[in-house]
Design a protein around this motif. Structure first.
Motif, PDB file in Angstrom:
ATOM      1  N   PHE A 153      26.856  24.447  42.614  1.00 59.20           N
ATOM      2  CA  PHE A 153      28.184  25.250  42.569  1.00 59.20           C
ATOM      3  C   PHE A 153      27.565  26.294  43.625  1.00 59.20           C
ATOM      4  N   THR A 154      28.139  26.908  44.011  1.00 59.87           N
ATOM      5  CA  THR A 154      28.462  28.007  45.625  1.00 59.87           C
ATOM      6  C   THR A 154      27.969  28.931  44.512  1.00 59.87           C
ATOM      7  N   GLU A 155      29.577  29.482  43.194  1.00 64.22           N
ATOM      8  CA  GLU A 155      29.171  30.810  42.793  1.00 64.22           C
ATOM      9  C   GLU A 155      29.617  30.143  41.270  1.00 64.22           C
ATOM     10  N   VAL A 156      29.386  30.663  39.706  1.00 63.54           N
ATOM     11  CA  VAL A 156      29.772  30.077  38.939  1.00 63.54           C
ATOM     12  C   VAL A 156      30.487  31.690  38.624  1.00 63.54           C
ATOM     13  N   VAL A 157      32.016  32.495  37.809  1.00 64.35           N
ATOM     14  CA  VAL A 157      32.758  32.986  37.474  1.00 64.35           C
ATOM     15  C   VAL A 157      33.188  33.062  36.314  1.00 64.35           C
ATOM     16  N   ILE A 158      32.761  33.730  35.365  1.00 61.48           N
ATOM     17  CA  ILE A 158      32.318  33.543  34.013  1.00 61.48           C
ATOM     18  C   ILE A 158      33.310  34.584  33.149  1.00 61.48           C
ATOM     19  N   SER A 159      34.563  34.237  32.165  1.00 62.20           N
ATOM     20  CA  SER A 159      35.581  35.309  31.924  1.00 62.20           C
ATOM     21  C   SER A 159      35.175  36.859  31.849  1.00 62.20           C
ATOM     22  N   ALA A 160      34.004  36.499  30.440  1.00 59.58           N
ATOM     23  CA  ALA A 160      33.332  38.039  29.994  1.00 59.58           C
ATOM     24  C   ALA A 160      32.274  38.497  31.294  1.00 59.58           C
ATOM     25  N   GLU A 161      31.798  37.846  32.194  1.00 58.08           N
ATOM     26  CA  GLU A 161      30.681  38.575  33.346  1.00 58.08           C
ATOM     27  C   GLU A 161      32.540  39.103  34.050  1.00 58.08           C
ATOM     28  N   ALA A 162      33.044  38.671  34.711  1.00 58.19           N
ATOM     29  CA  ALA A 162      34.168  39.243  35.458  1.00 58.19           C
ATOM     30  C   ALA A 162      35.337  39.435  34.802  1.00 58.19           C
ATOM     31  N   GLY A 163      35.646  40.323  33.469  1.00 60.15           N
ATOM     32  CA  GLY A 163      36.491  41.012  32.819  1.00 60.15           C
ATOM     33  C   GLY A 163      37.713  40.741  32.587  1.00 60.15           C
ATOM     34  N   VAL A 164      37.995  39.422  33.284  1.00 59.27           N
ATOM     35  CA  VAL A 164      39.492  39.332  33.140  1.00 59.27           C
ATOM     36  C   VAL A 164      39.284  37.684  32.976  1.00 59.27           C
ATOM     37  N   LYS A 165      40.311  36.892  32.156  1.00 55.48           N
ATOM     38  CA  LYS A 165      40.081  35.532  31.898  1.00 55.48           C
ATOM     39  C   LYS A 165      42.009  34.336  31.962  1.00 55.48           C
ATOM     40  N   LYS A 166      41.560  33.360  32.763  1.00 53.01           N
ATOM     41  CA  LYS A 166      42.748  32.847  32.864  1.00 53.01           C
ATOM     42  C   LYS A 166      43.326  33.083  31.400  1.00 53.01           C
ATOM     43  N   PRO A 167      44.987  32.724  31.754  1.00 59.28           N
ATOM     44  CA  PRO A 167      45.765  32.817  32.756  1.00 59.28           C
ATOM     45  C   PRO A 167      45.806  33.639  33.705  1.00 59.28           C
ATOM     46  N   ASP A 168      45.095  34.390  33.580  1.00 62.39           N
ATOM     47  CA  ASP A 168      45.572  35.972  34.602  1.00 62.39           C
ATOM     48  C   ASP A 168      44.863  35.438  36.035  1.00 62.39           C
ATOM     49  N   PRO A 169      45.450  35.610  36.627  1.00 64.87           N
ATOM     50  CA  PRO A 169      45.080  35.305  38.229  1.00 64.87           C
ATOM     51  C   PRO A 169      44.147  36.081  39.050  1.00 64.87           C
ATOM     52  N   LEU A 170      43.603  37.531  38.918  1.00 64.63           N
ATOM     53  CA  LEU A 170      42.305  37.780  39.196  1.00 64.63           C
ATOM     54  C   LEU A 170      41.680  37.772  38.871  1.00 64.63           C
ATOM     55  N   ILE A 171      41.263  36.334  38.315  1.00 60.90           N
ATOM     56  CA  ILE A 171      39.752  36.039  37.489  1.00 60.90           C
ATOM     57  C   ILE A 171      38.888  35.836  38.604  1.00 60.90           C
ATOM     58  N   PHE A 172      40.179  34.914  40.054  1.00 53.65           N
ATOM     59  CA  PHE A 172      39.759  33.762  41.115  1.00 53.65           C
ATOM     60  C   PHE A 172      39.992  34.694  42.424  1.00 53.65           C
ATOM     61  N   ALA A 173      40.157  35.871  42.014  1.00 53.19           N
ATOM     62  CA  ALA A 173      40.289  37.154  43.410  1.00 53.19           C
ATOM     63  C   ALA A 173      38.585  37.024  43.926  1.00 53.19           C
ATOM     64  N   GLY A 174      37.509  37.728  42.900  1.00 51.65           N
ATOM     65  CA  GLY A 174      36.152  37.727  43.817  1.00 51.65           C
ATOM     66  C   GLY A 174      35.357  36.658  43.969  1.00 51.65           C
ATOM     67  N   PRO A 175      35.361  35.058  43.839  1.00 50.03           N
ATOM     68  CA  PRO A 175      34.808  34.066  44.883  1.00 50.03           C
ATOM     69  C   PRO A 175      36.227  33.663  46.139  1.00 50.03           C
ATOM     70  N   LEU A 176      37.490  34.256  45.846  1.00 48.17           N
ATOM     71  CA  LEU A 176      38.229  34.273  47.676  1.00 48.17           C
ATOM     72  C   LEU A 176      37.580  35.206  48.254  1.00 48.17           C
ATOM     73  N   ASP A 177      38.292  35.847  47.808  1.00 46.79           N
ATOM     74  CA  ASP A 177      37.313  37.497  48.585  1.00 46.79           C
ATOM     75  C   ASP A 177      35.836  36.528  48.948  1.00 46.79           C
ATOM     76  N   ARG A 178      35.110  36.871  48.546  1.00 43.53           N
ATOM     77  CA  ARG A 178      33.462  36.820  48.386  1.00 43.53           C
ATOM     78  C   ARG A 178      33.266  35.337  50.090  1.00 43.53           C
ATOM     79  N   LEU A 179      33.861  34.565  49.388  1.00 46.78           N
ATOM     80  CA  LEU A 179      33.836  32.944  50.421  1.00 46.78           C
ATOM     81  C   LEU A 179      34.673  33.269  51.295  1.00 46.78           C
TER      82      LEU A 179
END
Length: 257
Positions: A153-179
Motif C-alpha cells: 500500500f502506497t497509503e493506508v487511510v483509516i477512518s478513525a485516523e482521518a476523522g471521517v468515515k464512509k459513506p462520506d466521500p471526504l475519506i478519499f480526499a487525502g490520498p487523491l490530493d497527495r497522489l
C-alpha cells in the motif's frame, strides 16, 4: 495510460474485501467473551448476559468525545462502557481491552488467500491505497503487518485516523490530493453499500466484491442481538472475488466496459 477509462490507481476496502468474513456469530461471541474475561481480570464483576445487553449496537453509537489525548475511537467506546459499569479504567487498561477483544474477533476474519498475489500484480503498475472504516487503527496496522500485505500500500487511510468515515466521500480526499489523482481514473474495490456510495460521491469508480457468504458487511460490523437486512448495492461493477479484479481492470483499460 490514456483515455477516460484509464485507471491510474486502485483503492481497496479491507474488511469483507481483502479480509473475508467467516463465522461472524462465533466472532462476536468470542469478542464478548474476551471483553468479559478482560474486564474480570481488571477486577470488574459483571454478568456476561448483562454485558451483552450493554454492548448491543456497540459500534453503531455516535463516536464518543476524546477522554484521553491519543486514544482511539474504540478505546473511547470501551471507556464509555466502563463508565456505565462503574469502572474507572486507565489508558493502559483501555488499550488492553481494545487490543484483546479486537484480536479475538479478528480470528474469524482471515485474509483472502488470493489477496497477496492480486496486490503484488497491481503494484507492478499502479499505486494501491487502503481506505477502511475502523475504530482502532493500531489493530489494522497490526493485521496488515501480520498478514504481510502492508508493503503493497502506497497509503493506508483509516477512518478513525482521518476523522471521517464512509459513506462520506471526504475519506478519499487525502490520498487523491497527495497522489495527484483524478477521481474518475481511480477504482475503489469494496463489499458494502457505503463503499459504493462513498466512491460515487467522490467521483471514483466503484467495484463491488459480491462474495457468496452468509454475512453481509452490515451484519458483520457490529455486535447485535437482532440483525437488520442490509441494503443491496447495485450501482457498481461486480466481481465474485478479488481474483477477478485484474481482468476487470484490463477490460477498463481496453474500454470494453
Amino acid at each position: 495510460m490514456a483515455g477516460d477509462t484509464a485507471v491510474d490507481a486502485v483503492f481497496f476496502d479491507l474488511y469483507g474485501t481483502l479480509l473475508v468474513y467467516g463465522d461472524m456469530s462465533a466472532a462476536w461471541a468470542e469478542w464478548l467473551d474476551t471483553l468479559h474475561r478482560c474486564l474480570q481480570a481488571c477486577g470488574v464483576e459483571t454478568e456476561r448476559e448483562s454485558l451483552a445487553s450493554m454492548c448491543d449496537g456497540f459500534f453503531s453509537r455516535p463516536e464518543p468525545d476524546e477522554h484521553e489525548k491519543g486514544s482511539t475511537v474504540y478505546e473511547r467506546r470501551i471507556a464509555d462502557l466502563c463508565d456505565v459499569i462503574g469502572f474507572d479504567a486507565t489508558p493502559a487498561q483501555l488499550r488492553m481491552l481494545a487490543d484483546e477483544s479486537a484480536d479475538s474477533w479478528q480470528r474469524h476474519v482471515p485474509l483472502d488467500p488470493a489477496a497477496p498475489g492480486v496486490l503484488a500484480e497491481l503494484t507492478l503498475e499502479l499505486p494501491v491505497v487502503l481506505v477502511s472504516n475502523f475504530d482502532h487503527p493500531p489493530h489494522v496496522h497490526h493485521v496488515l503487518e501480520r498478514e504481510a500485505i502492508a508493503e503493497y500500500f502506497t497509503e493506508v487511510v483509516i477512518s478513525a485516523e482521518a476523522g471521517v468515515k464512509k459513506p462520506d466521500p471526504l475519506i478519499f480526499a487525502g490520498p487523491l490530493d497527495r497522489l495527484a489523482l483524478q477521481p474518475r481514473r481511480v477504482v475503489y474495490v469494496g463489499d458494502a453499500p457505503e463503499d459504493v456510495a462513498a466512491a460515487i460521491a467522490a467521483g471514483v469508480r466503484p467495484v463491488l466484491v459480491r462474495r457468496d457468504t452468509a454475512y453481509t458487511a452490515a451484519e458483520a460490523s457490529d455486535f447485535r442481538a437482532d440483525r437488520a437486512p442490509s441494503t443491496d448495492a447495485r450501482d457498481a461493477e461486480g466481481i465474485p472475488t478479488v481474483t477477478s479484479l485484474p481482468q476487470l481492470l484490463r477490460r477498463l483499460w481496453e474500454g470494453s466496459i
